[in-house]
Design a protein around this motif. Structure first.
Motif, mmCIF file in Angstrom:
data_model
loop_
_atom_site.group_PDB
_atom_site.id
_atom_site.type_symbol
_atom_site.label_atom_id
_atom_site.label_comp_id
_atom_site.label_asym_id
_atom_site.label_seq_id
_atom_site.Cartn_x
_atom_site.Cartn_y
_atom_site.Cartn_z
ATOM 1 N N GLY A 400 0.808 -1.203 0.000
ATOM 2 C CA GLY A 400 0.000 0.000 0.000
ATOM 3 C C GLY A 400 0.844 1.256 0.000
ATOM 4 O O GLY A 400 2.077 1.226 -0.188
ATOM 5 N N ALA A 401 0.156 2.395 0.269
ATOM 6 C CA ALA A 401 0.838 3.696 0.230
ATOM 7 C C ALA A 401 1.885 3.816 1.327
ATOM 8 O O ALA A 401 2.897 4.506 1.158
ATOM 9 N N GLN A 402 1.683 3.159 2.437
ATOM 10 C CA GLN A 402 2.623 3.202 3.556
ATOM 11 C C GLN A 402 3.596 2.026 3.536
ATOM 12 O O GLN A 402 4.213 1.713 4.552
ATOM 13 N N ASP A 403 3.727 1.403 2.358
ATOM 14 C CA ASP A 403 4.637 0.269 2.178
ATOM 15 C C ASP A 403 4.219 -0.950 3.001
ATOM 16 O O ASP A 403 5.020 -1.847 3.257
ATOM 17 N N GLU A 404 2.975 -0.984 3.432
ATOM 18 C CA GLU A 404 2.480 -2.147 4.154
ATOM 19 C C GLU A 404 2.010 -3.200 3.159
ATOM 20 O O GLU A 404 1.597 -2.873 2.039
ATOM 21 N N ILE A 405 2.090 -4.465 3.549
ATOM 22 C CA ILE A 405 1.665 -5.564 2.681
ATOM 23 C C ILE A 405 0.144 -5.632 2.675
ATOM 24 O O ILE A 405 -0.490 -5.813 3.710
ATOM 25 N N THR A 406 -0.426 -5.469 1.479
ATOM 26 C CA THR A 406 -1.880 -5.526 1.333
ATOM 27 C C THR A 406 -2.351 -6.848 0.747
ATOM 28 O O THR A 406 -3.546 -7.154 0.793
ATOM 29 N N GLY A 407 -1.450 -7.612 0.166
ATOM 30 C CA GLY A 407 -1.831 -8.885 -0.414
ATOM 31 C C GLY A 407 -0.722 -9.458 -1.278
ATOM 32 O O GLY A 407 0.424 -8.981 -1.266
ATOM 33 N N TYR A 408 -1.087 -10.496 -2.027
ATOM 34 C CA TYR A 408 -0.129 -11.179 -2.888
ATOM 35 C C TYR A 408 -0.821 -11.526 -4.200
ATOM 36 O O TYR A 408 -2.058 -11.662 -4.259
#
Length: 877
Positions: A400-408
């Motif tokens: 995501g925008a905050q470099d968090e993992i949103t999926g694969y």
């Protein structure tokens, strides 16, 4: 470029006013010069005089200039009525001009009516006017200062405006209104355009100034924008909107337009939307393309959230997994599609690799993605119907925008066929195509693994090298198909004789290597080798024939005689050659002396390559005599090698070496040409013809240019083709059915004779003798040596002689060494004999000398080994 209508008009007013003042001042200066030059008084300037007329003209001109200046100042004052500095200044200037005009009017009237300067009315009026002029000038002084300041400020502001307009990112222009006679706005004229606007309108700055708006943008009336701009000038309300138009050259324009009213026109600001709209259009097209690409992609695409739950699948994923979208999306983890056993084994491997525990499941798939954006590997999908499909899976992290993992995103495609092909290619790369046994590459890998394991466990490894005896003879005589069949049978027998943990590999044409991990030592290996020899030599049915095959075996044990695969194989090979040298059909365990023998064989081959160039080889001749008359009817050419260090090298040593390394062809050609030349020389010296016999190896016989080479040797030496006899073996005839026939046919066309050498030691097939129509049979010395004592040998010799005579072929007995053997051959009507009884191999000079001395060779005419050494030392080119 012009700055604007307002500033340009003000500047014109000021110039007009200054021009009027200059005209008035010029009139007065002219009048003053006339008065001073002629010394005229006022009384002299009457209307009829020239001076009077000149004054009247000057006064009227000044009066007209004053009127023009008043009109100009009045207009300027009206336009600048809102400016505190400019309006009063204009009015005062107007008052001065009016006063000056009144004074000039009075002066004209005075001249016209000849008024005297002492007239009280005239003086009073002149005084009043002069007073007004002086007061007005006094009042103008501060306003003139402000006017100067305004001019300086206007110039600075003009420069700032140009700098700001040219450096702005926007497209900016000024338009002045164009009115019809009814004062209605009918168009707008460009008065200023900055560089960005000119670029946007695709024109040059100097070309667009002064152009009408409707000429530059033809569609501005039809799309209603022109009416909106006119409303801006009339009501003063700014306008902002989008405009689409086309330039006269057909270029499309798309922009946002901001219009603001200014004095006498409007200011326009353009913002090009073409690029942004194109970007948005491309983004939309890209989104549609991406959706289409994902949906229509030929490989499986599965979207997964951060917890591993499937959120979306494409059609290819449905076809691959046999699941429908509604059965997976939002309901199951992607782990459902994976083999649990495979996940467990991968998790253990990852735990060892990373040093951190990895739980079998979704974490196994994503463990390597903690530091990477994507990962590719091969997995096995479990389909809905239970089928297992090998896939190549590429797992990519979505952030995501905050470099968090949103999926694969899991992209997979079926590699079942490719994997089968890869396994097949890998098998072919590591196995022999014929026997399906491991090849040298796989053997080396397994040897390295076995050595490492044996080093850790302190075990012994045995390397067994197996080579079939005389396989080439069988392969060439019965055909390659039969040879392949034999190799397959032998490989099966080797496998049956070994343990399951042993590796049987084929490393050459008829060479096999057996790897025996934890062999238990030399004694256990020897028992296994004896079992191999016993099974190999059992009769084998090949191509409808029952044949017996033997093998020579070499043994090398780790760590006694080698610590790596290369040295172990080299030593086992040396032991195998030692077994061949010891009589074949046996085994030998490696020892250091075998390495020396192997190295000596390599040195011999290397030295053999230089033997011809160094004149170390020479030809000797052994007589062939008629059994009944004892007359020399022919000679056989034999090759000898006198090595500078080794001394006389036996033909039994260097001929096989020459065959193996390919030197037999140049050596054989040298012998052929040398023997033909010397045979012709001997014929000329003894004064009669006789036969010269020369041996041909199988490789020489199969040369495509053999006939041409023989013909060249005959032409070069002058020897008659009927006097040349080429000796070949039975094995040479059995190589194939086509090549010997062609070669023999071409040789017979030349007139060359053909003899079968060492008859009886090979397959002794009368089929080939009948098919190829040879001229002579040479009975091998092994049979002659046993005659007449051995009844079996005697019967064989008698049968061969009778058979040959029945086929109208002559017979030559080799190896005759006793009078008893010679008498036996005479009784059996053998045609010719050859052996030590009639003479050892000797140089050309000795043959000629003895043939000239008595014309025959009897027993005792021989060359001793010592004489042969002297011969080698004396022979040169």
């Amino acid at each position: 470029m012009r700055l604007g209508t307002r500033l340009d008009n003000n500047k014109a007013f000021v110039i007009s006013f200054a021009t009027a003042l200059c005209v008035v001042f010029a009139g007065y200066v002219a009048y003053a010069r006339l008065v001073l030059s002629e010394g005229l008084g006022t009384s002299a300037l009457d209307a009829g005089s020239a001076a009077g007329l000149f004054r009247i003209v000057a006064d009227l001109s000044a009066l007209a200039a004053c009127v023009f200046a008043c009109l100009t100042l009045g207009r300027l004052a009206w336009r600048l009525r809102g400016q505190i500095s400019f309006a009063p200044t204009a009015y005062v200037l107007g008052l001065i001009v009016v006063t000056v005009a009144m004074k000039r009017f009075l002066d004209v009237q005075a001249v016209r009516h000849s008024l005297q300067s002492n007239d009280p009315r005239f003086a009073a009026m002149t005084a009043v006017v002069s007073l007004l002029i002086a007061c007005s000038i006094a009042l103008l002084i501060p306003f003139f200062n402000k006017l100067v300041d305004f001019g300086l400020t206007a110039g600075s502001e003009h420069d700032k405006f140009l700098t700001l307009a040219e450096n702005t990112q926007e497209s900016f222009c000024l338009l002045e209104c164009v009115h019809n006679p009814l004062h209605r706005i009918v168009d707008f004229r460009f008065s200023y355009v900055n560089s960005n606007a000119a670029k946007f309108l695709q024109r040059r700055n100097e070309d667009i100034a002064g152009f009408m708006l409707t000429d530059v943008l033809p569609q501005i009336r039809s799309n209603g924008i022109f009416d909106l701009l006119r409303q801006v000038t009339l009501k003063g309300v700014p306008y902002m909107g989008e405009i689409k138009d086309t330039t006269p050259d057909g270029t499309g324009l798309w922009c946002t337009l901001r219009a603001v009213k200014i004095h006498g026109g409007i200011a326009l600001t353009f913002h090009d939307l073409s690029t942004e709209r194109d970007k948005l259009k491309r983004i939309e097209e890209l989104n549609r393309f991406s959706q289409s690409l994902i949906e229509d992609a030929p490989f499986s695409i599965i979207a997964i959230n951060a917890s591993g739950i499937i959120t979306a699948v494409n059609s290819a994923a449905e076809q691959l997994t046999k699941y429908r979208r509604h059965e997976l999306a939002g309901k199951h983890s992607v782990v459902l599609l994976h083999d649990s056993a495979e996940l467990s084994s991968r998790s253990l491997a990852l735990s060892e690799e990373t040093g951190e525990p990895v739980i079998a499941g979704f974490e196994t798939l994503t463990a390597t993605l903690r530091k990477r954006k994507s990962n590719e590997s091969e997995w096995t999908y479990i389909c809905k119907d239970g089928n297992r499909v090998s896939v190549h899976l590429a797992l990519t992290v979505l952030r995501g925008a905050q470099d968090e993992i949103t999926g694969y995103l899991a992209v997979a495609f079926d590699i079942s066929e490719r994997k089968q092909l890869s396994d097949s290619v890998s098998f072919l790369a590591h196995h022999d195509a014929l026997t399906k046994l491991p090849n040298r590459m796989l053997l080396s890998q397994r040897m390295a693994e076995a050595i490492e394991r044996a080093r850790c466990l302190d075990q012994q490894i045995s390397i067994v090298m197996v080579d079939l005896d005389h396989f080439k003879r069988i392969n060439d005589s019965l055909g390659h198909h039969a040879g392949d069949e034999l190799l397959v049978t032998v490989s099966e027998r080797l496998l049956s004789a070994m343990r399951k943990t042993d590796t049987v590999a084929r490393v050459g044409g008829d060479e096999f290597v057996i790897l025996m991990p934890n062999s238990g030592g030399k004694a256990e290996t020897i028992r296994c080798v004896n079992r191999i020899l016993e099974r190999v030599q059992a009769p084998i049915l090949v191509a409808g024939r029952e044949i017996n095959v033997t093998a020579s075996v070499g043994i090398c044990v780790y760590p006694d005689w080698g610590a790596d695969p290369v040295s172990l194989l080299r030593n086992a090979d040396a032991a195998m050659y030692a077994a061949k040298d010891s009589g074949r059909n046996s085994y030998q365990v490696f020892s250091e002396t075998m390495l020396e023998a192997n190295a000596d064989r390599l040195d011999l081959e290397a030295e053999l390559r230089h033997a011809l160039a160094k004149n170390e080889m020479f030809v000797v001749y052994q007589p062939q005599v008629d059994c009944r008359s004892g007359e020399v009817v022919g000679i056989e050419a034999l090759l000898r090698w006198n090595h500078p260090v080794r001394g006389m090298v036996s033909p039994a040593d260097f001929i096989p070496a020459a065959e193996d390394c390919g030197l037999i062809l140049p050596i054989g050609e040298w012998v052929l040409r040398r023997a033909c030349r010397e045979a012709k020389e001997m014929q000329e010296r003894v004064g009669r013809r006789f036969t010269i016999a020369i041996n041909l190896s199988p490789r020489q016989f199969l040369q495509s240019n053999l006939a041409e080479m023989v013909e060249s040797a005959l032409l070069e030496s002058g020897l008659a083709a009927e006097d040349l006899e080429l000796e070949i073996t039975e094995y040479t005839l059995m190589i194939s059915s086509t090549e010997p026939a062609v070669a023999l046919g071409r040789l017979r066309e030349l007139g060359v004779r053909i003899a079968i050498d060492d008859f009886g030691t090979g397959f002794s097939s009368f089929k080939y003798i009948l098919e190829y129509k040879v001229d002579r049979l040479k009975i091998d010395r092994s049979f002659i040596a046993k005659c007449p004592q051995d009844a079996n040998a005697t019967s064989i010799v008698r049968t061969v002689i009778a058979m040959a005579h029945g086929l109208r072929m002559k017979v030559v007995a080799e190896g005759v060494e006793t009078e008893e053997q010679a008498a036996f051959l005479v009784r059996r009507r053998c045609d010719e004999s050859q052996g030590y009884l009639f003479g050892r191999p000797m140089p050309m000079a000795d043959v000629v000398e003895r043939m000239l001395a008595d014309g025959s060779m009897q027993a005792g005419c021989e060359v001793t080994p010592e004489a042969e050494l002297e011969l080698a030392a004396s022979v040169g080119d």
